[in-house]
Scaffold this active site. Sequence first.
Site, mmCIF file in Angstrom:
data_model
loop_
_atom_site.group_PDB
_atom_site.id
_atom_site.type_symbol
_atom_site.label_atom_id
_atom_site.label_comp_id
_atom_site.label_asym_id
_atom_site.label_seq_id
_atom_site.Cartn_x
_atom_site.Cartn_y
_atom_site.Cartn_z
ATOM 1 N N LYS A 184 61.647 88.527 -11.212
ATOM 2 C CA LYS A 184 61.910 89.339 -12.439
ATOM 3 C C LYS A 184 61.339 90.724 -12.536
ATOM 4 O O LYS A 184 60.083 90.900 -11.822
ATOM 5 C CB LYS A 184 61.257 88.673 -13.805
ATOM 6 C CG LYS A 184 61.334 89.356 -15.005
ATOM 7 C CD LYS A 184 60.627 88.662 -16.048
ATOM 8 C CE LYS A 184 60.557 89.567 -17.541
ATOM 9 N NZ LYS A 184 59.674 88.989 -18.646
ATOM 10 N N GLU A 229 53.507 92.048 -29.808
ATOM 11 C CA GLU A 229 53.144 90.927 -28.794
ATOM 12 C C GLU A 229 51.487 90.960 -28.652
ATOM 13 O O GLU A 229 50.764 92.061 -28.337
ATOM 14 C CB GLU A 229 53.571 91.537 -27.482
ATOM 15 C CG GLU A 229 53.206 90.214 -26.428
ATOM 16 C CD GLU A 229 54.490 90.194 -25.401
ATOM 17 O OE1 GLU A 229 54.244 89.336 -24.167
ATOM 18 O OE2 GLU A 229 55.313 90.961 -25.310
#
Length: 425
Positions: A184, A229
């Site tokens: 990723k 976040e």
Amino acid sequence: MTSLVAAGPLGIPDLVVRTTRIPDPGDLARLIPDGVPSGDVVSWIRSGDGLVGWGRAAQIDTSGTQRFRDAADWWQEVTTSAICRSEVDLPGAGLVAFGSFAFAPDSPSGGSLIVPSTVVGRRGGIAWVTRISDRLEPNPAPDVAPAPIGPGAARFADGALSGEQWTQAVAHAVRGILAGEVDKVVMARDVIAQTEAPIDPRWLIGRLAARYANTWSFAVDGLIGATPEMLVRREKGLVTSRVLAGTIQRTGDDTHDLALAGSLARSSKDLEEHEYAVRSVADALRPHCSSMNVPESPFVLHLPNVMHLATDVVGVLADYTTSLTLAESLHPSAAVCGTPTDAAAAVIASLEHLDRGRYAGPVGWLDASGDGEWGIALRSGQLDPDDPTRMRLYAGCGIVAGSEPDAELAESESKLLPMREALAD
């Protein structure tokens, strides 16, 4: 408004800190005085509570691979030498520093810890004001400042890459993933905002805090945004991290959005991206915790513009590691870099053509006990210190084998929306 305290013989400032409880001051963003230089404004607000501050009683600027460690060592010395009096025993009361750090160790943006000369906080119905200087000073409640003036019309232009060039870079990254070079990678892009009048940070903070109340609206050293976040929170022995990875854009139709949330929760592509991010956070926190709770499945976090797959990782701290050092151990997580970390970072360096600066790096605060909150600097922009009408905005997307470049570009546009809207006059 900047007033740096003289340092002692070892380069450590001798600070006198006084915290006084005050009546509820109302909207925290409205307390920041008019005329404070943009780099001297700090904030950390969520759902109306949090901290705002202004001025600079002390600071340290760091760089390179030691940027976190040098700041942490400096903070330990500062807290040891400071004289503190406080009527409030809550995280964020007393001596506090705000910080932001570059995503990459070789970025010239480096890192900073800033001790404001004035901090106002509110938490659980209790409000306070803290004055920090080289002497004990009066500590009256702050006044509400005049409402900030908007920056006028904003124009937006491509940054390092055009939209078409960025989708080509994403396609290149996908080919690398399919070839097994990386699992990723998170690809960021930038957009340049140019406004008619100077950008008042108070304008941005107020609009972000009102529109995105369940995110953390931050400002540190000209870096301003509203991050959903939480990289790490350390509070009285408990460690928490909110991991976000996997995104879908909202339509504004509640029924349709509920269906989209269900599809997001079942998306193999997004679940794969999310699993990488959760695993990287849990692995980084585990050495510092005596026990941990890592949920097996994520929940869907609803924001005004997008929905995210989210997981709250919680642990019991087993040592005296400060929140800043915990943030260092977590950075960069798979949510902002990729996995494996080194391979993903190499892809980013070769394909983005962009110095992220402090975008996607840790941003937040810590107090004298080491407690604090550090988010990831997402949904954000950096004010230009040489041009008060210019701001660089950032957005990023997690790329895995199933990613489609055009869809990722659309996702990045949705992530730019909070800052675009906040700049709108």
